[in-house]
Design a protein around this motif. Sequence first.
Motif, short mmCIF file in Angstrom:
data_model
loop_
_atom_site.label_atom_id
_atom_site.label_comp_id
_atom_site.label_asym_id
_atom_site.label_seq_id
_atom_site.Cartn_x
_atom_site.Cartn_y
_atom_site.Cartn_z
N PRO A 48 -6.64 -4.88 -17.20
CA PRO A 48 -6.36 -4.03 -18.36
C PRO A 48 -6.50 -2.55 -17.99
CG PRO A 48 -7.81 -5.83 -18.97
CD PRO A 48 -7.71 -5.86 -17.48
N ARG A 49 -5.83 -1.72 -18.73
CA ARG A 49 -5.85 -0.28 -18.47
C ARG A 49 -7.27 0.28 -18.53
NH1 ARG A 49 -0.86 2.15 -19.00
NH2 ARG A 49 -1.76 4.12 -19.71
N GLN A 50 -7.48 1.34 -17.74
CA GLN A 50 -8.77 2.04 -17.65
C GLN A 50 -9.87 1.20 -17.01
OE1 GLN A 50 -9.06 5.31 -18.26
NE2 GLN A 50 -6.89 5.31 -18.76
N ALA A 51 -9.49 0.15 -16.27
CA ALA A 51 -10.48 -0.59 -15.50
C ALA A 51 -11.02 0.29 -14.37
CB ALA A 51 -9.87 -1.87 -14.92
N ILE A 52 -10.17 1.19 -13.91
CA ILE A 52 -10.52 2.15 -12.85
C ILE A 52 -10.03 3.52 -13.27
CG2 ILE A 52 -10.06 2.89 -10.48
CD1 ILE A 52 -9.88 0.00 -9.66
N CYS A 53 -10.85 4.53 -13.01
CA CYS A 53 -10.45 5.90 -13.34
C CYS A 53 -11.11 6.86 -12.35
CB CYS A 53 -10.86 6.25 -14.77
SG CYS A 53 -10.33 7.90 -15.29
N TYR A 54 -10.38 7.92 -11.99
CA TYR A 54 -10.90 8.94 -11.08
C TYR A 54 -10.93 10.29 -11.80
CZ TYR A 54 -9.86 5.44 -7.51
OH TYR A 54 -9.80 4.28 -6.76
N PRO A 55 -12.08 10.66 -12.35
CA PRO A 55 -12.17 11.98 -13.02
C PRO A 55 -11.82 13.10 -12.04
CG PRO A 55 -14.10 10.63 -13.49
CD PRO A 55 -13.35 9.94 -12.41
N SER A 56 -11.05 14.08 -12.51
CA SER A 56 -10.64 15.17 -11.63
C SER A 56 -11.77 16.14 -11.33
CB SER A 56 -9.46 15.94 -12.26
OG SER A 56 -9.84 16.46 -13.52
N LYS A 57 -12.75 16.23 -12.23
CA LYS A 57 -13.91 17.09 -12.03
C LYS A 57 -15.06 16.58 -12.90
CE LYS A 57 -11.89 20.40 -15.29
NZ LYS A 57 -11.47 21.80 -15.50
N ARG A 58 -16.24 17.13 -12.71
CA ARG A 58 -17.42 16.63 -13.42
C ARG A 58 -17.28 16.76 -14.93
NH1 ARG A 58 -21.47 20.18 -9.94
NH2 ARG A 58 -19.55 21.40 -9.98
N GLU A 59 -16.63 17.82 -15.37
CA GLU A 59 -16.50 18.05 -16.81
C GLU A 59 -15.61 17.02 -17.50
OE1 GLU A 59 -15.31 21.98 -17.65
OE2 GLU A 59 -17.30 22.84 -17.33
N THR A 60 -14.82 16.25 -16.73
CA THR A 60 -13.95 15.25 -17.35
C THR A 60 -14.53 13.84 -17.27
OG1 THR A 60 -12.67 14.95 -15.31
CG2 THR A 60 -11.90 16.63 -16.85
N ILE A 61 -15.74 13.70 -16.76
CA ILE A 61 -16.36 12.37 -16.72
C ILE A 61 -16.53 11.82 -18.13
CG2 ILE A 61 -18.50 11.12 -16.16
CD1 ILE A 61 -18.83 12.95 -13.76
N PHE A 62 -16.91 12.67 -19.05
CA PHE A 62 -17.09 12.24 -20.44
C PHE A 62 -15.80 11.62 -21.00
CE2 PHE A 62 -16.49 13.37 -24.95
CZ PHE A 62 -17.50 12.60 -25.51
N GLU A 63 -14.64 12.29 -20.76
CA GLU A 63 -13.37 11.77 -21.25
C GLU A 63 -13.05 10.42 -20.61
OE1 GLU A 63 -13.86 14.93 -20.64
OE2 GLU A 63 -13.35 15.87 -22.56
N SER A 64 -13.38 10.28 -19.33
CA SER A 64 -13.11 9.02 -18.63
C SER A 64 -13.93 7.88 -19.23
CB SER A 64 -13.43 9.17 -17.14
OG SER A 64 -12.60 10.13 -16.54
N VAL A 65 -15.20 8.13 -19.50
CA VAL A 65 -16.06 7.11 -20.12
C VAL A 65 -15.56 6.78 -21.52
CG1 VAL A 65 -18.39 6.60 -20.95
CG2 VAL A 65 -18.07 7.77 -18.75
N ARG A 66 -15.17 7.80 -22.24
CA ARG A 66 -14.68 7.57 -23.60
C ARG A 66 -13.39 6.74 -23.61
NH1 ARG A 66 -13.60 12.71 -27.38
NH2 ARG A 66 -12.06 13.06 -25.74
N ASN A 67 -12.49 7.02 -22.64
CA ASN A 67 -11.26 6.23 -22.53
C ASN A 67 -11.57 4.77 -22.20
OD1 ASN A 67 -9.63 8.39 -23.12
ND2 ASN A 67 -9.28 8.94 -20.98
#
Length: 351
Positions: A48-67
């Motif tokens: 399923p989508r978002q099983a893996i994600c590579y945040p572009s920077k530390r400030e986008t980790i929150f968005e990755s977890v939320r997704n």
Amino acid sequence: STCIELFVSTKDHLICPGRGRGAHALRVGQIGLRCAFCKGMPIGHELPRQAICYPSKRETIFESVRNYQRIHLEACPYISTETKAKYKRLLELEVDMPNKKSQRFVKAYYAEAASELGIVDSPKGLIFDGQSNRSDVPSERVMAIIRAAESPTSSSVFWENHSSSKDKSLELRKFEHLASESTREVIRNARKETSAFVYPSDFPTTSDFDFLLYTQVGPCKPRAITLERRGINPKVFDELSGLCCKHCAHVLNGESQHKGMWFPTNFESMSDSSFSQSVLSHVMTCHNVPQALKDAFDELKRLQSEHAVRTKRGSRKRFLEKVWGRMGNYYSKRKRDSVKFKECSEKHNTE
């Protein structure tokens, strides 16, 4: 968290990327986030989508977890029904909390917690390259976030101090400190060169990309046939200068007409994004432009995309207003300078 975990990408992750936005690794050794339940599936297995994600920077980790929470958690067949039910109960409890924490604090906490682990931003995503906090005590920066989240009265002071510690150069899309040596050399040379419309004083408040782009053009006048074809009054360009590719002008020895020429008649057309794109398109395809310069533009575009930086509103417009003002009185200024030089010469000769 029992649901999501950090991992370091390998060559296999480059060959078989995951599904969804941000699921493509840019390099071996890049840090990603993955579902702790379906991580055991073979690489390349349909997940399923978002099983893996590579945040572009530390400030986008929150968005990755939320997704992950919004998209993957409920859809993943490898997460037990019990775990999903527990997650829902926690969400319900959070809604009823009297002092619910702002997501802004959570975002800041995630970014600082990553720094505690030795994670740093790089031109190709997050990597382990910093000094981690090996003590059992959170750093003062982490504690400051926690205290501010618990005390709304002190939050304004916290955000003022927190924002001042961010990389201000990235906010202006200045990547010289992250770029390769060859790109830094191109930028240094551009700052040393004499330009009719871009001054050294523009550099600190202008993006590297725009500064470099507009140092590639010089002054020119349109031919009468060009003005006639466009229905422009010739008087418009009595003082106003057009723009031309300085590399073409140098090679063609000042020929009156060539492809790399632009004649905007008002600021609106000159400041439109399509205008700068036209100039860039010429620079990137022009045989007279050095390859090192083209490579620098490619790298600056890539860095801007990787860091997902948005320029402060109005900063680019202010720079282009300066350029337009210099274009507007270029020929009148040359006349004044010429007259002044002539007067000085005559005075010197009489003495």
